[in-house]
Scaffold this active site. Structure first.
Site, PDB file in Angstrom:
ATOM      1  N   LYS A  11      51.449  20.334  76.498  1.00 49.93           N
ATOM      2  CA  LYS A  11      50.795  19.616  77.587  1.00 49.93           C
ATOM      3  C   LYS A  11      50.716  18.110  77.276  1.00 49.93           C
ATOM      4  O   LYS A  11      50.966  17.693  76.135  1.00 49.93           O
ATOM      5  CB  LYS A  11      49.394  20.207  77.809  1.00 49.93           C
ATOM      6  CG  LYS A  11      49.407  21.670  78.286  1.00 49.93           C
ATOM      7  CD  LYS A  11      47.990  22.149  78.575  1.00 49.93           C
ATOM      8  CE  LYS A  11      47.942  23.578  79.068  1.00 49.93           C
ATOM      9  NZ  LYS A  11      46.566  24.015  79.448  1.00 49.93           N
ATOM     10  N   TYR A  51      50.165  26.311  88.533  1.00 51.90           N
ATOM     11  CA  TYR A  51      48.799  26.839  88.436  1.00 51.90           C
ATOM     12  C   TYR A  51      48.350  27.458  89.763  1.00 51.90           C
ATOM     13  O   TYR A  51      47.191  27.314  90.154  1.00 51.90           O
ATOM     14  CB  TYR A  51      47.841  25.735  87.997  1.00 51.90           C
ATOM     15  CG  TYR A  51      47.932  25.409  86.517  1.00 51.90           C
ATOM     16  CD1 TYR A  51      47.773  26.399  85.553  1.00 51.90           C
ATOM     17  CD2 TYR A  51      48.144  24.099  86.081  1.00 51.90           C
ATOM     18  CE1 TYR A  51      47.837  26.105  84.189  1.00 51.90           C
ATOM     19  CE2 TYR A  51      48.205  23.799  84.723  1.00 51.90           C
ATOM     20  CZ  TYR A  51      48.050  24.808  83.785  1.00 51.90           C
ATOM     21  OH  TYR A  51      48.102  24.512  82.442  1.00 51.90           O
ATOM     22  N   ASN A 114      43.943  21.422  75.955  1.00 50.12           N
ATOM     23  CA  ASN A 114      44.129  22.457  74.927  1.00 50.12           C
ATOM     24  C   ASN A 114      45.571  22.559  74.447  1.00 50.12           C
ATOM     25  O   ASN A 114      46.011  23.603  73.986  1.00 50.12           O
ATOM     26  CB  ASN A 114      43.551  23.788  75.403  1.00 50.12           C
ATOM     27  CG  ASN A 114      44.197  24.280  76.680  1.00 50.12           C
ATOM     28  OD1 ASN A 114      45.149  23.676  77.169  1.00 50.12           O
ATOM     29  ND2 ASN A 114      43.692  25.379  77.214  1.00 50.12           N
ATOM     30  N   HIS A 117      50.533  25.358  76.800  1.00 47.33           N
ATOM     31  CA  HIS A 117      50.503  26.436  77.789  1.00 47.33           C
ATOM     32  C   HIS A 117      51.433  27.543  77.324  1.00 47.33           C
ATOM     33  O   HIS A 117      52.499  27.265  76.785  1.00 47.33           O
ATOM     34  CB  HIS A 117      50.979  25.929  79.157  1.00 47.33           C
ATOM     35  CG  HIS A 117      51.227  27.053  80.121  1.00 47.33           C
ATOM     36  ND1 HIS A 117      50.218  27.603  80.880  1.00 47.33           N
ATOM     37  CD2 HIS A 117      52.346  27.782  80.404  1.00 47.33           C
ATOM     38  CE1 HIS A 117      50.711  28.606  81.593  1.00 47.33           C
ATOM     39  NE2 HIS A 117      51.998  28.723  81.329  1.00 47.33           N
ATOM     40  N   GLU A 128      57.340  31.475  85.731  1.00 52.19           N
ATOM     41  CA  GLU A 128      57.181  30.113  85.219  1.00 52.19           C
ATOM     42  C   GLU A 128      58.515  29.554  84.714  1.00 52.19           C
ATOM     43  O   GLU A 128      58.818  28.369  84.938  1.00 52.19           O
ATOM     44  CB  GLU A 128      56.118  30.109  84.115  1.00 52.19           C
ATOM     45  CG  GLU A 128      54.723  30.403  84.691  1.00 52.19           C
ATOM     46  CD  GLU A 128      53.660  30.685  83.626  1.00 52.19           C
ATOM     47  OE1 GLU A 128      53.964  30.622  82.418  1.00 52.19           O
ATOM     48  OE2 GLU A 128      52.523  30.986  84.030  1.00 52.19           O
TER      49      GLU A 128
HETATM   50  P1  IDP Z   1      45.337  29.795  79.557  1.00 52.30           P
HETATM   51  O1  IDP Z   1      45.961  28.417  79.498  1.00 52.30           O
HETATM   52  O2  IDP Z   1      44.756  30.179  78.244  1.00 52.30           O
HETATM   53  O3  IDP Z   1      46.244  30.829  80.144  1.00 52.30           O
HETATM   54  P2  IDP Z   1      43.934  29.826  82.111  1.00 52.30           P
HETATM   55  O4  IDP Z   1      42.697  30.615  82.377  1.00 52.30           O
HETATM   56  O5  IDP Z   1      45.211  30.293  82.719  1.00 52.30           O
HETATM   57  O6  IDP Z   1      44.071  29.673  80.525  1.00 52.30           O
HETATM   58  O7  IDP Z   1      43.629  28.339  82.598  1.00 52.30           O
HETATM   59  C1  IDP Z   1      44.677  27.395  82.710  1.00 52.30           C
HETATM   60  C2  IDP Z   1      44.219  26.082  82.109  1.00 52.30           C
HETATM   61  O8  IDP Z   1      43.162  25.558  82.905  1.00 52.30           O
HETATM   62  C3  IDP Z   1      43.646  26.218  80.706  1.00 52.30           C
HETATM   63  O9  IDP Z   1      44.621  26.166  79.696  1.00 52.30           O
HETATM   64  C4  IDP Z   1      42.713  25.026  80.636  1.00 52.30           C
HETATM   65  O10 IDP Z   1      43.431  23.847  80.305  1.00 52.30           O
HETATM   66  C5  IDP Z   1      42.212  24.919  82.071  1.00 52.30           C
HETATM   67  N1  IDP Z   1      40.919  25.592  82.273  1.00 52.30           N
HETATM   68  C6  IDP Z   1      40.702  26.929  82.284  1.00 52.30           C
HETATM   69  N2  IDP Z   1      39.415  27.213  82.502  1.00 52.30           N
HETATM   70  C7  IDP Z   1      38.792  26.017  82.627  1.00 52.30           C
HETATM   71  C8  IDP Z   1      37.423  25.635  82.885  1.00 52.30           C
HETATM   72  O11 IDP Z   1      36.523  26.469  83.030  1.00 52.30           O
HETATM   73  N3  IDP Z   1      37.190  24.286  82.949  1.00 52.30           N
HETATM   74  C9  IDP Z   1      38.160  23.343  82.794  1.00 52.30           C
HETATM   75  N4  IDP Z   1      39.448  23.668  82.556  1.00 52.30           N
HETATM   76  C10 IDP Z   1      39.758  24.975  82.477  1.00 52.30           C
HETATM   77 MG    MG Z   2      46.990  31.038  82.041  1.00 51.82          MG
END
Ligand code: IDP
Ligand code: MG
Length: 133
Positions: A11, A51, A114, A117, A128
């Protein structure tokens, strides 16, 4: 047991912090194979397709602003059970809670930023990979 392909992306925070090599090394060291790689900047349209499951969530605005904020490195990796192997290496979504030894646990502290992805299932991986390659 099956050879799978998965979609992994460094990212914008990972690219800005110079962590592309670190992330690639972790997947290489685990034994996965790098098949495809390209650098690009995601626009609003691609962000909403990538997303799609999150567009109605309260955090989507912040997520879209972040994911379009600079270049990313999009990759296809393959190997035995590659989807779950990659997710395990990445660590849980919130880096503040991700286990030490994982990419997110070792390198991040903020949920939006984080670093990486990874597809959450073979079906997501196919969808994807089709968006980027
Ligand atoms: P993942 O990346 O571990 O699959 P997902 O639930 O698919 O997690 O969420 C996609 C991305 O959205 C996450 O990697 C994170 O960067 C962001 N995200 C997820 N939940 C939250 C939240 O509650 N607040 C802010 N950002 C979030
Ligand atoms: Mg995800």
């Amino acid at each position: 047991m099956a050879i799978e392909s998965t979609f992994i992306m460094v990212k914008p925070d990972g690219v800005r912090r110079g962590l592309v090599g670190e992330v690639i090394s972790r997947f290489e060291n685990k034994g996965l194979t790098l098949d495809k790689m390209r650098m690009l900047t995601i626009d609003d349209d691609l962000a909403s397709r990538h997303y799609a499951e999150h567009v109605d969530k309260p955090f989507y605005g912040e997520l879209a602003a972040f994911i379009t904020s600079g270049p990313v490195v999009a990759m296809q990796w393959s190997g035995e059970s590659a989807v779950v192997v990659a997710r395990t290496l990445m660590g849980t979504t919130n880096p503040a809670e991700a286990a030490p030894g994982t990419i997110r646990g070792d390198l991040g502290a903020i949920i939006t930023e984080n670093i990486v992805h990874g597809s959450d299932s073979p079906t997501s991986a196919e969808r994807e990979l089709g968006l980027y390659f």
